[in-house]
Design an enzyme around this catalytic site. Structure first.
Site, PDB file in Angstrom:
ATOM      1  N   GLU A 151       6.422  10.693  21.705  1.00 35.59           N
ATOM      2  CA  GLU A 151       7.154  11.077  20.475  1.00 35.59           C
ATOM      3  C   GLU A 151       6.193  12.483  20.156  1.00 35.59           C
ATOM      4  OE1 GLU A 151       8.587   9.238  16.559  1.00 35.59           O
ATOM      5  OE2 GLU A 151       6.464   9.104  16.915  1.00 35.59           O
ATOM      6  N   LYS A 157       0.933  -1.054  -0.046  1.00 35.46           N
ATOM      7  CA  LYS A 157       0.035  -0.182   0.138  1.00 35.46           C
ATOM      8  C   LYS A 157       0.898   1.180  -0.160  1.00 35.46           C
ATOM      9  CE  LYS A 157      -3.335   2.648   2.546  1.00 35.46           C
ATOM     10  NZ  LYS A 157      -2.683   4.069   2.426  1.00 35.46           N
ATOM     11  N   CYS A 183      12.529   8.402  12.782  1.00 33.57           N
ATOM     12  CA  CYS A 183      12.120   7.424  13.919  1.00 33.57           C
ATOM     13  C   CYS A 183      12.947   7.533  14.996  1.00 33.57           C
ATOM     14  CB  CYS A 183      11.698   6.196  13.477  1.00 33.57           C
ATOM     15  SG  CYS A 183      12.596   5.652  12.116  1.00 33.57           S
ATOM     16  N   GLY A 205       5.027   3.804  10.749  1.00 34.42           N
ATOM     17  CA  GLY A 205       4.341   5.117  10.673  1.00 34.42           C
ATOM     18  C   GLY A 205       3.822   5.250  12.311  1.00 34.42           C
ATOM     19  N   SER A 206       2.709   5.953  12.533  1.00 34.54           N
ATOM     20  CA  SER A 206       2.130   6.388  13.903  1.00 34.54           C
ATOM     21  C   SER A 206       1.829   5.164  14.625  1.00 34.54           C
ATOM     22  CB  SER A 206       1.105   7.306  13.668  1.00 34.54           C
ATOM     23  OG  SER A 206      -0.036   6.700  13.090  1.00 34.54           O
ATOM     24  N   GLY A 255      -1.992   4.649  14.076  1.00 37.14           N
ATOM     25  CA  GLY A 255      -2.312   3.768  12.884  1.00 37.14           C
ATOM     26  C   GLY A 255      -1.632   2.596  12.917  1.00 37.14           C
ATOM     27  N   GLY A 256      -0.550   2.320  13.650  1.00 37.46           N
ATOM     28  CA  GLY A 256       0.134   1.015  13.924  1.00 37.46           C
ATOM     29  C   GLY A 256      -0.884   0.194  14.857  1.00 37.46           C
ATOM     30  N   GLU A 313       6.789  -0.634  13.025  1.00 38.19           N
ATOM     31  CA  GLU A 313       7.801   0.213  13.729  1.00 38.19           C
ATOM     32  C   GLU A 313       7.228   1.486  13.886  1.00 38.19           C
ATOM     33  OE1 GLU A 313      10.083   3.134  13.630  1.00 38.19           O
ATOM     34  OE2 GLU A 313      11.184   2.380  11.866  1.00 38.19           O
TER      35      GLU A 313
END
Ligand code: NAP
Length: 504
Positions: free
Chosen positions: A389, A182, A300, A239-240, A243-244, A263
């Site tokens: 973060e 994606k 990151c 990603g976030s 979302g993750g 991650e």
């Protein structure tokens, strides 16, 4: 720029136009229109991946290595166009994208070499002991086998090295797993041209077309359909945290749960030990400031927090860091949403009564300027929000009352990608107390350096305990990343003719 995106998905070797569309939002240059993959298109890509697995999962390593090397060559051929569209879409400077392209092709070639060496197979053989008493032992062979089709989510902050042909895709293909990507909607044209390079390499290497599909979209439904598809066997994601975590939960809630290699977030704390702080104060402060603003802080591994014992050396460090950050002007961020989230995060930080603003500046639209805050160790320990973060060029200096409080902070940390010590020889006894704590918190422990810049090599670990990742002992960078997409299978008394080629 000669490349003009056509906005189609690549499914089973064909470029497919979708009915639903979204417009890209480039940092500069014109927007383009891209398809949003439907549930039927997700299904077609996953079915093609499953079909391709029956051949690709059984290819000799030489053929997979040739594919990886050819993808790297095809990316090189399109180098200038990739830089041009990547710069337009992300606002990242040309030099950064050229460097990231080299890292991406280097990573593909590294995985090619790695599988040719054969270490990923981890072959074991316990020979039969027919005369063993009281029971005979059968012949037992073990090898790591590919798991099946893998879904990969491109990352916004690495449009090349963690996206369409990034580390997740390279390691899955190296393992023998077909991939359905994606693309990230922040750089859809960049994703498309990289997909073209992979498409060309697949044709040249005579690999099943379903081995790689590339889907675009800016809807949650599309990503959710992909991770819930019954033929997908694992997911790679950068990603976030929000979302993750949502996608991780969906993977766990499937009738057949699958691993989600996410991650996510990290503040990458640095501990400045007393002698180093006294003797190298200015150097560490300016090095930290440089690391914080690199790429507008959108890494990151950005070292968002430093911890030191309060006192005159800590005062001097704060002054030196603020001085280094002051002249830095606005930097373009990857998306409007990431810029807005950065400003919100800094406002939330400044609103804490126990936090002092050392340096702040205003920025608007898609830009970010650095912010610097400080708080006591007691405040940090009492307020877990200070450990979250903020994606962007922001630093937080924590002044611990004493060494004991510094250790308590280390014990209280959530999972991190990296933890860093700045130390002189005289700091060794303190460092020896910190390292056993920090190695339980992070995937990578550093001394006298800055964590931005992740070497792609055999020994790298880019992962860590949750929420740094959901990897549970894996890495998304370096050759060990291939292990995420392999599964050990034991063959007991299986005749030679039935064994996979990897065991012969
Ligand atoms: P993101 O919002 O997590 O999105 C990453 C990908 O996941 C996108 O393709 C997104 O699709 C999809 N996605 C997110 N939530 C989903 C859900 N609930 N269901 C289905 N799909 C979902 O990350 P981002 O867009 O890269 O950046 C947003 C924030 O993520 C940043 O401000 C930063 O805080 C963080 N971030 C962290 C890192 C890191 O390495 N730690 C890297 C990049 C970003 P859609 O866009 O279509 O929703």
């Amino acid at each position: 720029m000669t490349f003009q995106p056509h906005g189609k998905h690549l499914i089973d070797g064909e470029w497919v136009a979708s009915g639903a569309r979204f417009a890209s939002s480039p940092a500069h240059g014109s927007a383009h229109s891209f398809g949003v993959a439907s549930a039927a298109e997700v299904d077609r890509a996953c079915r093609a991946a499953q079909e391709a697995f029956w051949s690709f999962g059984y290819t000799p390593v030489e053929q997979r290595a040739a594919l990886l090397n050819t993808i790297a060559d095809e990316i090189d051929v399109r180098g200038d166009d990739i830089t041009a569209i990547g710069t337009q879409e992300t606002g990242l400077p040309e030099a950064r994208l050229q460097g990231e392209r080299g890292r991406t092709t280097g990573q593909l070639r590294l995985f090619a070499d790695h599988i040719l060496r054969g270490e990923h197979r981890d072959r074991r053989h316990d020979v039969a002991l027919p005369d063993r008493a009281p029971l005979p032992r059968p012949d037992l062979k073990m090898v790591q086998r590919p798991i099946g089709p893998v879904a990969v989510f491109g990352a916004s902050n690495f449009p090349l090295a963690f996206s369409t042909a990034g580390g997740d895709t390279a390691s899955a293909l190296a393992a023998g797993c077909p991939v359905v990507v994606k693309g990230h909607p922040a750089h859809p044209g960049t994703g498309e041209i990289i997909a073209e390079a992979i498409h060309a390499a697949i044709a040249k290497c005579d690999v099943a077309p379903g081995t790689f599909s590339f889907l675009q979209g800016d809807t949650r439904e599309m990503g959710q359909a992909l991770v819930q598809h019954p033929l997908i066997t694992a997911v790679g994601f950068t990603g976030s945290l929000g979302g993750g975590r949502a996608l991780f939960d969906l993977c766990a809630a499937r009738p057949t749960p699958i691993p989600f290699f996410g991650e996510l977030g990290s503040i990458n704390p640095m501990f400045l030990l007393p002698e180093a702080l006294k003797t190298r104060n200015d150097d560490i402060a300016s090095g930290w400031a440089g690391s914080l603003i690199m790429g507008a802080g959108q890494f990151c591994t950005n070292p968002g927090m430093v911890v030191m014992v309060d006192g005159p050396d800590a005062d001097a460090f704060a002054i030196a860091a603020a001085k280094s950050l002051l002249p830095v002007g606005p930097q373009t961020m990857l998306t409007d949403g990431i810029a807005a989230a950065y400003r919100d995060g800094c406002e939330r930080m400044a609103a804490n009564t126990g936090v002092e603003v050392l340096s702040s500046s205003t920025c608007n639209d898609r830009t970010a300027t650095p912010n610097l805050f400080t708080a006591s160790g007691a405040e940090w320990l009492a307020n877990p929000a200070l450990g979250e973060e903020i994606f962007g060029p922001v630093g937080l200096i924590i002044r611990a009352a004493d060494i004991a409080e510094m250790l308590k902070i280390a014990h209280t940390l959530e999972g991190q990608l990296t933890c860093t010590l700045h130390m002189n020889d005289g700091d060794t006894p303190m460092a020896q107390r910190l390292v056993p704590v920090l190695e339980r918190k992070a995937g990578r422990i550093m001394v006298n350096g800055f964590p931005t810049g992740v070497e792609v090599c055999d020994a790298m670990v880019h992962g860590g305990p949750y929420p740094a990742s959901t990897n549970f002992g894996a890495t998304s960078v370096g050759t060990l990343a291939i292990r995420r997409f392999l599964r050990p299978v034991c063959y007991q008394n299986v005749p030679q003719d039935l064994l996979p080629v990897d065991l012969l």
